[in-house]
Write an enzyme that holds these catalytic residues in place. Structure first.
Site, PDB file in Angstrom:
ATOM      1  N   THR A 139      -9.770  -7.305 -13.564  1.00 27.50           N
ATOM      2  CA  THR A 139     -10.687  -6.818 -12.530  1.00 27.50           C
ATOM      3  C   THR A 139     -12.018  -7.562 -12.573  1.00 27.50           C
ATOM      4  O   THR A 139     -12.531  -7.881 -13.648  1.00 27.50           O
ATOM      5  CB  THR A 139     -10.948  -5.308 -12.750  1.00 27.50           C
ATOM      6  OG1 THR A 139      -9.687  -4.637 -12.779  1.00 27.50           O
ATOM      7  CG2 THR A 139     -11.818  -4.726 -11.656  1.00 27.50           C
ATOM      8  N   GLU A 371      -5.595   0.940 -13.299  1.00 24.61           N
ATOM      9  CA  GLU A 371      -4.171   0.562 -13.225  1.00 24.61           C
ATOM     10  C   GLU A 371      -3.603   0.801 -11.835  1.00 24.61           C
ATOM     11  O   GLU A 371      -2.435   1.141 -11.686  1.00 24.61           O
ATOM     12  CB  GLU A 371      -3.356   1.335 -14.266  1.00 24.61           C
ATOM     13  CG  GLU A 371      -3.584   0.877 -15.687  1.00 24.61           C
ATOM     14  CD  GLU A 371      -2.986  -0.489 -15.952  1.00 24.61           C
ATOM     15  OE1 GLU A 371      -2.302  -1.014 -15.054  1.00 24.61           O
ATOM     16  OE2 GLU A 371      -3.239  -1.033 -17.021  1.00 24.61           O
TER      17      GLU A 371
END
Ligand code: TGC
Ligand code: FAD
Length: 391
Positions: A139, A371
């Site tokens: 990320t 996730e």
């Protein structure tokens, strides 16, 4: 465990089919969490502290990379055993399970699945022993749900590769000895790199503003002209499918872990409502409270069934990633629902970390998001159903 406790823990009798080694591993982790985590969890959470002094004990319990071959420090445990271990860690705190998920399902798995034999031998046994801590940098500040939009780059240099960019929300970021970093090469193809965190130009900065997952370390990573050797690249990782393949492993662990948080909330609610007196009788003896407890049980059973079937699919090589998406999406949301009901049943005490539900509830807001958010998994399922990409 009393008969009442055993019944609500395993209402549909799933344990009858568990092999003894899975039950033994689950019970061992559960006892350890009861002894070493539960008594301190509330204060560590408030302090925003992960119990780093317990990492080696966690390693001895075998929760880092248990499914890997013994030669790499694993114990060749089944998917069921791994799942049950994650359940017991998250019964203690989602941050504890997160630590193990990132070490095992993300960092170790990336090296195991996409690394060279030399990389596996160099890192995996020491990671299984808790001597080397890993993190997983996918990320970025401007690329979360859509990791394909990442801006971190890797370009070839005379001495290997130069990484440039930033990662955000990285679990274990400031604790890690090595970071698995995903970056785009000159051709725009996503590649994975094992980056020692003491490499010049690499900085990790802890995020201290979290009101969720406080017993877990989360960081921003900055890479300013970080030069790594040619053997830092994961040779078998080519394209976005590589990091996404790692996410499938960690999402599997979340499907199980959330069952643990929900069970803890159900247990706490039953115990509390039986002893809390209002209007001259235990609140557990009122119809509305029993309805609430039945709703919690119903959610827990649905979560357990999804997790159990996922383990069967995994062990028989039939697991497809949309099936993991369904379980991650619905078990994270289910656990949130159960934790919220538990918090309500505890009244004013429900907002204190003297009891676990508020801590679980706050943590599960993260679990619902990381996730892959609820929406992302909804769209993965939509695409699986109709074949149209709606992202
Ligand atoms: P898309 O075209 O869907 O996929 C690209 C290629 O990857 C394959 N693939 C997967 N393979 C294995 N497992 C999965 N889950 C996979 N998802 C996709 C896919 O088949 C394709 O392969 P190929 O051979 O055809 O090229 O790519 P897209 O850009 O459209 O991606 C869409 C989307 C939304 C599904 C994906 O980007 C996504 O999952 N986004 C969510 C991001 C996310 O979950 N990030 C998590 C970061 S790590 C983290 O949060 C750790 S928390 C700590 C802890 O776990 O405790
Ligand atoms: P965004 O992608 O900006 O999404 C914002 C909102 O928009 C969400 O509700 C989302 O569902 C919605 N949205 C986005 N696209 C669509 C769409 N097409 N249709 C409908 N809705 C949409 N990442 C790592 O790489 N490694 C880690 O170790 C890690 N650990 C984490 C630990 C914590 C405590 C947290 C909070 C996050 C962690 N993450 C990690 C990052 C996590 O995976 C991302 O936060 C998550 O994937 C969402 O990305 P985002 O925060 O950028 O939200």
């Amino acid at each position: 465990m009393t008969a009442f406790e055993a019944r609500r823990e395993d209402f549909y009798g799933l344990e009858a089919d568990y092999p003894p080694e899975s039950v033994q591993a689950r019970d061992m982790v559960r006892q350890w969490v009861t002894d070493h985590i539960r008594p301190q969890a509330g204060s560590w959470w408030l302090e925003g502290r992960f119990p780093t002094h317990l990492i080696e004990e966690m390693a001895r319990l075998g929760v880092f990379g248990p499914t890997l071959p013994e030669v790499y420090g694993g114990s060749e445990a089944s998917a069921l055993t791994y799942g049950l271990m994650m359940q017991e860690l998250e019964r203690g705190d989602s941050g504890l399970r997160s630590f193990a998920s990132v070490q095992s399902g993300l960092a170790m798995y990336a090296i195991y699945r996409y690394g060279s034999e030399e990389q596996k031998q160099t890192y995996l046994p020491r990671m299984a022993a808790g001597q080397v801590i890993g993190c997983f940098g996918l990320t970025e500040p401007d690329a979360g749900s859509d990791p394909g939009a990442m801006r971190t780059t890797a370009r070839r240099s005379d001495r290997g590769f130069i990484l440039q960019g930033a990662k955000r929300w990285i679990t274990n970021g400031t604790l890690a000895d090595v970071a698995v970093i995903w970056a785009k090469d000159e051709a725009g193809i996503v590649r994975g790199f094992i980056v020692p965190t003491d490499t010049p130009g690499f900085t990790a900065r802890e995020i201290h503003t979290k009101a969720s997952m406080r017993m877990s370390v989360t960081a921003e990573l900055y890479m300013d002209q970080v030069e790594v050797s040619p053997d830092a690249i994961l040779p078998a990782a080519e394209g976005l499918g590589a990091p996404l393949g790692c996410l499938t492993q960690a999402r599997y662990g979340i499907a199980w872990g959330t069952v643990g948080a929900a069970l803890d909330c159900l247990d706490t609610s039953v115990t509390y409502t039986k002893s809390r007196i209002a209007f001259g009788r235990p609140i557990a003896a009122t119809q509305l409270v029993q309805e609430r407890l039945a709703d919690m049980l119903s959610e827990v059973v649905a979560m357990q069934l999804r997790a159990r079937q996922l383990a069967r699919l995994y062990e028989t090589g039939r697991l497809r990633y949309p099936q993991v998406s369904l379980a991650k999406r619905d078990n994270a949301r289910g656990a949130l629902t159960v934790a919220r009901m538990a918090r309500e049943l505890l009244g004013g005490n429900g907002i204190s970390v003297d009891y676990p539900p508020m801590r679980h509830l706050a943590n599960l807001e993260t679990v619902d998001t990381y996730e892959g958010t609820y929406e992302v998994h909804t769209l993965i399922l939509g695409r699986d159903l109709v074949g149209e990409n709606a992202f």
